[in-house]
Write a protein that holds these residues in place. Structure first.
Motif, short mmCIF file in Angstrom:
data_model
loop_
_atom_site.label_atom_id
_atom_site.label_comp_id
_atom_site.label_asym_id
_atom_site.label_seq_id
_atom_site.Cartn_x
_atom_site.Cartn_y
_atom_site.Cartn_z
N GLY A 2 -64.73 -25.67 -59.49
CA GLY A 2 -65.26 -24.44 -58.90
C GLY A 2 -65.76 -24.65 -57.48
N ARG A 3 -66.49 -25.75 -57.25
CA ARG A 3 -66.99 -26.03 -55.90
C ARG A 3 -65.86 -26.28 -54.93
NH1 ARG A 3 -70.59 -29.13 -58.92
NH2 ARG A 3 -69.52 -31.05 -58.31
N VAL A 4 -64.87 -27.07 -55.34
CA VAL A 4 -63.76 -27.39 -54.45
C VAL A 4 -62.92 -26.14 -54.17
CG1 VAL A 4 -61.64 -28.76 -54.21
CG2 VAL A 4 -63.71 -29.82 -55.11
N GLN A 38 -64.78 -24.03 -51.67
CA GLN A 38 -64.65 -24.68 -50.37
C GLN A 38 -63.27 -24.42 -49.77
OE1 GLN A 38 -64.26 -29.03 -50.31
NE2 GLN A 38 -65.96 -29.08 -48.87
N HIS A 39 -62.25 -24.51 -50.59
CA HIS A 39 -60.88 -24.26 -50.14
C HIS A 39 -60.74 -22.82 -49.63
CE1 HIS A 39 -56.58 -24.32 -49.84
NE2 HIS A 39 -56.44 -23.42 -50.81
N ARG A 40 -61.32 -21.87 -50.32
CA ARG A 40 -61.27 -20.46 -49.88
C ARG A 40 -61.96 -20.28 -48.52
NH1 ARG A 40 -62.81 -18.50 -55.65
NH2 ARG A 40 -60.77 -18.33 -56.60
N ARG A 41 -63.10 -20.96 -48.33
CA ARG A 41 -63.79 -20.88 -47.03
C ARG A 41 -62.92 -21.44 -45.92
NH1 ARG A 41 -68.08 -22.70 -50.15
NH2 ARG A 41 -67.93 -24.79 -49.27
N TYR A 42 -62.28 -22.57 -46.19
CA TYR A 42 -61.42 -23.17 -45.17
C TYR A 42 -60.21 -22.31 -44.88
CZ TYR A 42 -64.20 -27.41 -45.32
OH TYR A 42 -65.22 -28.31 -45.23
N GLY A 51 -57.38 -25.53 -44.38
CA GLY A 51 -57.27 -25.61 -45.83
C GLY A 51 -55.94 -26.08 -46.34
N SER A 52 -55.15 -26.70 -45.48
CA SER A 52 -53.86 -27.22 -45.95
C SER A 52 -53.94 -28.72 -46.17
CB SER A 52 -52.75 -26.91 -44.95
OG SER A 52 -52.94 -27.62 -43.75
N TRP A 104 -53.64 -23.51 -53.79
CA TRP A 104 -54.70 -24.18 -54.54
C TRP A 104 -54.16 -25.34 -55.37
CZ3 TRP A 104 -59.19 -25.96 -55.28
CH2 TRP A 104 -59.65 -26.29 -56.55
N ALA A 105 -52.98 -25.17 -55.94
CA ALA A 105 -52.41 -26.19 -56.84
C ALA A 105 -52.21 -27.54 -56.15
CB ALA A 105 -51.08 -25.70 -57.40
#
Length: 120
Positions: free
Chosen positions: A22-24, A27-31, A37-38, A56-57
């Motif tokens: 959930g945290r990662v 964080q990915h959504r924020r980036y 975020g790539s 995300w995968a």
């Protein structure tokens, strides 16, 4: 006796693992919102699926703290954190716990492998 609850992670790790995901993911959504975020993927995969690097995968469960610039693509990527980070954390945890024998990542690997063998 093994403390396993089916095909997933050990029962005691299920909640921390879900929290980590959930945290990662957050964080990915924020980036992604900031235009980053790539992750770096093999070139053949990038050609076949040009947007996969942002999916995300393909993100890392333990991402590096910093991005790096990939000059040919002019894109910022993140790798997984370096192995030395984990080694340093394990060494400090072992020192804090005060075991009678030295402990390392290899020690954890052996204990995990032994546990898997005991669980069949």
């Amino acid at each position: 006796m093994c403390a396993r609850g089916g095909a997933g992670p050990p029962v005691g790790l299920k909640a921390p693992f879900a929290a980590r995901l959930g945290r990662v993911r957050a964080q990915h959504r924020r980036y992604l919102g900031a235009g980053r975020g790539s992750v770096e993927l093999p070139s053949a995969l990038t050609k076949k699926h040009p947007l996969a690097a942002w999916a995300w995968a393909w993100q890392r469960l333990f991402p590096a703290t910093r991005f790096y610039l990939d000059p040919p693509l002019d894109q910022y990527h993140r790798h997984h954190f370096h192995a030395s980070v984990l080694q340093r954390v394990v060494k400090e945890a072992a020192r804090t716990a005060g075991p009678s024998k030295p402990a390392s990542c290899h020690t954890l690997w052996n204990a995990f492998a032994t546990h898997l063998l005991e669980c069949g």
